[in-house]
Scaffold this motif. Structure first.
Motif, PDB file in Angstrom:
ATOM      1  N   PHE A   1      22.584 -30.188   7.496  1.00 47.52           N
ATOM      2  CA  PHE A   1      22.629 -28.792   6.883  1.00 47.52           C
ATOM      3  C   PHE A   1      21.538 -28.104   7.821  1.00 47.52           C
ATOM      4  O   PHE A   1      20.223 -28.498   7.763  1.00 47.52           O
ATOM      5  CB  PHE A   1      22.364 -28.832   5.389  1.00 47.52           C
ATOM      6  CG  PHE A   1      23.253 -29.231   4.514  1.00 47.52           C
ATOM      7  CD1 PHE A   1      24.226 -28.458   3.960  1.00 47.52           C
ATOM      8  CD2 PHE A   1      23.570 -30.556   4.418  1.00 47.52           C
ATOM      9  CE1 PHE A   1      25.034 -28.640   3.044  1.00 47.52           C
ATOM     10  CE2 PHE A   1      24.623 -30.918   3.523  1.00 47.52           C
ATOM     11  CZ  PHE A   1      25.356 -29.986   2.972  1.00 47.52           C
ATOM     12  N   TYR A   2      21.931 -26.969   8.588  1.00 46.09           N
ATOM     13  CA  TYR A   2      20.823 -26.288   9.188  1.00 46.09           C
ATOM     14  C   TYR A   2      20.873 -24.850   8.392  1.00 46.09           C
ATOM     15  O   TYR A   2      21.513 -24.018   8.383  1.00 46.09           O
ATOM     16  CB  TYR A   2      21.575 -25.997  10.525  1.00 46.09           C
ATOM     17  CG  TYR A   2      21.602 -27.053  11.276  1.00 46.09           C
ATOM     18  CD1 TYR A   2      20.321 -27.609  12.402  1.00 46.09           C
ATOM     19  CD2 TYR A   2      22.852 -27.888  11.536  1.00 46.09           C
ATOM     20  CE1 TYR A   2      20.571 -28.686  13.274  1.00 46.09           C
ATOM     21  CE2 TYR A   2      22.859 -29.175  12.399  1.00 46.09           C
ATOM     22  CZ  TYR A   2      21.582 -29.420  12.987  1.00 46.09           C
ATOM     23  OH  TYR A   2      21.718 -30.659  13.975  1.00 46.09           O
ATOM     24  N   LEU A   3      19.591 -24.862   7.799  1.00 48.35           N
ATOM     25  CA  LEU A   3      19.140 -23.714   6.984  1.00 48.35           C
ATOM     26  C   LEU A   3      18.414 -22.832   7.726  1.00 48.35           C
ATOM     27  O   LEU A   3      18.284 -22.832   8.866  1.00 48.35           O
ATOM     28  CB  LEU A   3      18.468 -24.017   5.793  1.00 48.35           C
ATOM     29  CG  LEU A   3      18.745 -25.373   4.815  1.00 48.35           C
ATOM     30  CD1 LEU A   3      17.806 -25.786   3.937  1.00 48.35           C
ATOM     31  CD2 LEU A   3      20.109 -25.174   4.366  1.00 48.35           C
ATOM     32  N   HIS A   4      18.083 -21.618   6.884  1.00 46.42           N
ATOM     33  CA  HIS A   4      17.548 -20.359   7.605  1.00 46.42           C
ATOM     34  C   HIS A   4      16.233 -21.064   8.020  1.00 46.42           C
ATOM     35  O   HIS A   4      15.430 -21.959   7.281  1.00 46.42           O
ATOM     36  CB  HIS A   4      17.128 -19.248   6.496  1.00 46.42           C
ATOM     37  CG  HIS A   4      16.707 -18.086   7.128  1.00 46.42           C
ATOM     38  ND1 HIS A   4      15.427 -17.892   7.383  1.00 46.42           N
ATOM     39  CD2 HIS A   4      17.322 -17.005   7.546  1.00 46.42           C
ATOM     40  CE1 HIS A   4      15.245 -16.504   7.902  1.00 46.42           C
ATOM     41  NE2 HIS A   4      16.410 -16.155   8.085  1.00 46.42           N
TER      42      HIS A   4
ATOM     43  N   LYS B   1      10.668 -24.574   4.779  1.00 47.53           N
ATOM     44  CA  LYS B   1       9.714 -25.600   5.319  1.00 47.53           C
ATOM     45  C   LYS B   1      10.276 -26.860   6.012  1.00 47.53           C
ATOM     46  O   LYS B   1       9.887 -27.258   7.119  1.00 47.53           O
ATOM     47  CB  LYS B   1       9.034 -26.174   3.995  1.00 47.53           C
ATOM     48  CG  LYS B   1       7.983 -27.001   4.408  1.00 47.53           C
ATOM     49  CD  LYS B   1       7.115 -27.754   3.098  1.00 47.53           C
ATOM     50  CE  LYS B   1       6.109 -28.475   3.708  1.00 47.53           C
ATOM     51  NZ  LYS B   1       5.419 -28.893   2.421  1.00 47.53           N
ATOM     52  N   GLU B   2      11.516 -27.297   5.423  1.00 49.77           N
ATOM     53  CA  GLU B   2      12.312 -28.167   6.323  1.00 49.77           C
ATOM     54  C   GLU B   2      13.785 -27.610   6.789  1.00 49.77           C
ATOM     55  O   GLU B   2      14.775 -27.863   5.485  1.00 49.77           O
ATOM     56  CB  GLU B   2      12.455 -29.584   5.634  1.00 49.77           C
ATOM     57  CG  GLU B   2      11.105 -30.237   5.358  1.00 49.77           C
ATOM     58  CD  GLU B   2      11.235 -31.491   4.495  1.00 49.77           C
ATOM     59  OE1 GLU B   2      12.096 -32.081   4.712  1.00 49.77           O
ATOM     60  OE2 GLU B   2      10.276 -31.678   3.956  1.00 49.77           O
ATOM     61  N   PRO B   3      14.028 -26.811   7.518  1.00 50.31           N
ATOM     62  CA  PRO B   3      15.077 -26.322   7.981  1.00 50.31           C
ATOM     63  C   PRO B   3      16.278 -27.228   8.124  1.00 50.31           C
ATOM     64  O   PRO B   3      17.756 -26.472   8.120  1.00 50.31           O
ATOM     65  CB  PRO B   3      15.060 -25.304   9.138  1.00 50.31           C
ATOM     66  CG  PRO B   3      13.911 -25.880   9.643  1.00 50.31           C
ATOM     67  CD  PRO B   3      12.977 -26.371   8.551  1.00 50.31           C
TER      68      PRO B   3
ATOM     69  N   GLU C   1      18.282 -26.693  -3.470  1.00 49.37           N
ATOM     70  CA  GLU C   1      17.025 -26.073  -2.921  1.00 49.37           C
ATOM     71  C   GLU C   1      17.019 -24.653  -3.783  1.00 49.37           C
ATOM     72  O   GLU C   1      17.537 -24.384  -4.793  1.00 49.37           O
ATOM     73  CB  GLU C   1      17.041 -25.367  -1.560  1.00 49.37           C
ATOM     74  CG  GLU C   1      16.372 -26.029  -0.603  1.00 49.37           C
ATOM     75  CD  GLU C   1      14.964 -25.935  -0.591  1.00 49.37           C
ATOM     76  OE1 GLU C   1      14.394 -25.158  -1.584  1.00 49.37           O
ATOM     77  OE2 GLU C   1      14.068 -26.668   0.133  1.00 49.37           O
ATOM     78  N   GLU C   2      15.608 -23.817  -3.464  1.00 49.25           N
ATOM     79  CA  GLU C   2      15.823 -22.568  -4.367  1.00 49.25           C
ATOM     80  C   GLU C   2      15.135 -21.410  -3.203  1.00 49.25           C
ATOM     81  O   GLU C   2      14.588 -21.605  -2.366  1.00 49.25           O
ATOM     82  CB  GLU C   2      14.584 -22.655  -5.369  1.00 49.25           C
ATOM     83  CG  GLU C   2      13.213 -23.037  -4.953  1.00 49.25           C
ATOM     84  CD  GLU C   2      12.500 -23.361  -6.122  1.00 49.25           C
ATOM     85  OE1 GLU C   2      11.408 -22.746  -6.188  1.00 49.25           O
ATOM     86  OE2 GLU C   2      12.949 -24.046  -7.295  1.00 49.25           O
ATOM     87  N   GLY C   3      15.331 -20.209  -3.514  1.00 50.79           N
ATOM     88  CA  GLY C   3      15.126 -19.198  -2.598  1.00 50.79           C
ATOM     89  C   GLY C   3      15.580 -17.803  -3.089  1.00 50.79           C
ATOM     90  O   GLY C   3      16.506 -17.641  -4.060  1.00 50.79           O
ATOM     91  N   TRP C   4      15.509 -16.896  -2.367  1.00 51.40           N
ATOM     92  CA  TRP C   4      15.916 -15.444  -2.989  1.00 51.40           C
ATOM     93  C   TRP C   4      16.882 -14.829  -2.008  1.00 51.40           C
ATOM     94  O   TRP C   4      17.565 -13.909  -2.265  1.00 51.40           O
ATOM     95  CB  TRP C   4      14.666 -14.249  -3.194  1.00 51.40           C
ATOM     96  CG  TRP C   4      13.867 -14.486  -1.625  1.00 51.40           C
ATOM     97  CD1 TRP C   4      12.685 -15.126  -1.518  1.00 51.40           C
ATOM     98  CD2 TRP C   4      14.312 -13.287  -0.540  1.00 51.40           C
ATOM     99  NE1 TRP C   4      12.489 -14.466  -0.313  1.00 51.40           N
ATOM    100  CE2 TRP C   4      13.116 -13.788   0.380  1.00 51.40           C
ATOM    101  CE3 TRP C   4      15.327 -12.497  -0.302  1.00 51.40           C
ATOM    102  CZ2 TRP C   4      13.170 -12.856   1.375  1.00 51.40           C
ATOM    103  CZ3 TRP C   4      15.048 -11.823   0.757  1.00 51.40           C
ATOM    104  CH2 TRP C   4      14.187 -11.996   1.631  1.00 51.40           C
ATOM    105  N   GLY C   5      16.952 -15.192  -0.634  1.00 49.82           N
ATOM    106  CA  GLY C   5      17.749 -14.636   0.392  1.00 49.82           C
ATOM    107  C   GLY C   5      19.231 -15.269   0.556  1.00 49.82           C
ATOM    108  O   GLY C   5      19.296 -16.598   0.434  1.00 49.82           O
TER     109      GLY C   5
END
Length: 230
Positions: A62-65, A69-71, A84-88
């Protein structure tokens, strides 16, 4: 067989399931987007559109934004699930490698918070010309025959192929390199390679090579060993 090597494939739908929920333990500040816990999971759909384990894949990346911290996250066995968690919201690439190193595919998926839970299907083509992947696929799909060259079956037996293969470790490095070049220079192999993306991995079975190419390889192996004995 001509100048074509036919690698049989079947159409398979991969489902990317996403779930998200707003975290409870956060302060509510005007103008700030809420942080959400989310997870993304991959599965496969069988011929009845039922979800089944994605066992034809050996690894998913998985290639995240890039702000994570670990994309880059890699999973080596199902279930291929990322939490994971995040707002975007953001676009992610999911690169999946088939078992037996027969290739890979990439899913471009948008992580969206429009729905609390959603599944999106992506159509891919799965090569089905090697034993293990055929075994796994056969549990959920009707498979096309792994076609053989009938003329090849008459003239080159499995015993002959095995005897040639057993002689390869006795050859020197230059001879092995020449055998590889014989294969890569053949028009049928070049045509198959040209169908692929530059960085794609795929595997050909010996039985898929044209009969005359196999005979040339066998003659070279035997000739090389005869020269060594002189």
């Amino acid at each position: 067989m001509g100048n074509e090597i036919n690698i049989p494939t079947i159409d398979v739908n991969i489902r990317v399931k996403a779930q998200q929920v707003i975290k409870d333990d956060q302060s509510s500040c005007t103008g700030e987007l809420p942080v959400r816990r989310w997870k993304v999971e991959l599965c496969m759909l069988n011929e009845k559109d039922e979800e089944v384990v994605l066992d034809i894949v050996s690894a998913c990346i998985f290639y995240l934004h890039p702000t994570f911290k670990e994309p880059v996250r890699k999973f080596r066995q199902p279930p291929f699930m990322l939490e994971e968690e995040g707002w975007g919201e953001f676009d992610m690439d999911i690169v999946c490698h088939f078992i037996e190193n027969v290739g890979k595919f990439t899913i471009k998926h948008l992580l969206s918070f429009e729905h609390n839970a959603i599944g999106i299907d992506y159509a891919i083509k799965v090569p089905c010309h090697t034993p293990l992947i055929r075994e796994y696929l056969s549990k959920n799909f009707e498979l096309p025959d792994a076609t053989f060259d009938k003329e090849q079956e008459k003239t080159i037996s499995q015993a002959q192929l095995k005897s040639w293969i057993n002689l390869i470790p006795k050859l020197d490095e230059d001879s092995v390199t020449e055998i590889v070049q014989l294969i890569l220079r053949h028009p049928a192999v070049q045509a198959e390679v040209n169908k692929r993306e530059r960085h794609d991995d795929f595997v050909m079975g010996l039985y898929q090579l044209p009969n005359e190419l196999l005979q040339t390889i066998g003659d070279y192996i035997l000739h090389g060993n005869e020269q060594d004995d002189l």
